[in-house]
Design a protein around this motif. Sequence first.
Motif, mmCIF file in Angstrom:
data_model
loop_
_atom_site.group_PDB
_atom_site.id
_atom_site.type_symbol
_atom_site.label_atom_id
_atom_site.label_comp_id
_atom_site.label_asym_id
_atom_site.label_seq_id
_atom_site.Cartn_x
_atom_site.Cartn_y
_atom_site.Cartn_z
ATOM 1 N N TRP A 116 0.829 -1.205 0.000
ATOM 2 C CA TRP A 116 0.000 0.000 0.000
ATOM 3 C C TRP A 116 0.867 1.260 0.000
ATOM 4 C CZ3 TRP A 116 -4.818 0.856 -1.209
ATOM 5 C CH2 TRP A 116 -5.407 2.081 -0.857
ATOM 6 N N LYS A 124 -3.890 3.960 -5.718
ATOM 7 C CA LYS A 124 -4.691 3.643 -4.534
ATOM 8 C C LYS A 124 -6.171 3.846 -4.814
ATOM 9 C CE LYS A 124 -1.142 4.718 -1.112
ATOM 10 N NZ LYS A 124 -0.705 5.595 -0.032
ATOM 11 N N CYS A 128 -8.990 0.834 -4.815
ATOM 12 C CA CYS A 128 -10.209 0.909 -4.002
ATOM 13 C C CYS A 128 -11.463 0.800 -4.863
ATOM 14 C CB CYS A 128 -10.229 2.208 -3.194
ATOM 15 S SG CYS A 128 -9.033 2.243 -1.853
ATOM 16 N N SER A 129 -11.477 1.448 -6.017
ATOM 17 C CA SER A 129 -12.648 1.360 -6.886
ATOM 18 C C SER A 129 -12.820 -0.052 -7.444
ATOM 19 C CB SER A 129 -12.558 2.375 -8.016
ATOM 20 O OG SER A 129 -11.456 2.093 -8.851
#
Length: 144
Positions: A116, A124, A128-129
């Motif tokens: 991460w 990032k 996440c999407s």
Amino acid sequence: MTSIKRHKPMIILAMATFLLFGYDMIFDLISSLFHVFIVIAHYLFEFCESSLDSIIEHLFHTSRRATQIIVFYIMTSILIAVGFLILRKVPTWSRKFREQSIAYFNYKKMQAIDFWRQQTLLLKIKLCSEVIAGISAMLFVSLS
């Protein structure tokens, strides 16, 4: 020679797709394999019991009923002895399993944190999407 690391994203995508759309086949396969295991274990038990019946009946010249009683007590004694030996090992096994699980969890957590931290803000947001879209698709397919 092709490396598996070269095709790893494609393999993961194929496995995820199969898990998403074929969860009922996986459950049927696992339950069928469990049933086959139980049937084989039952046949092995019956084979051992009938063999022990024959051996005791021929060695001691007992009646059928007396043979069955003797075999029952012999098998019960063996089962109790094996169960006792297994129960003595359970605390050691559980302690080792707990320690290995904690070590593996900490390793994977640190690996995820390192991954991460190496990503840019755009990657990032993209990650996440993708996770949100995947969870939405799984919920849509499983609840419809």
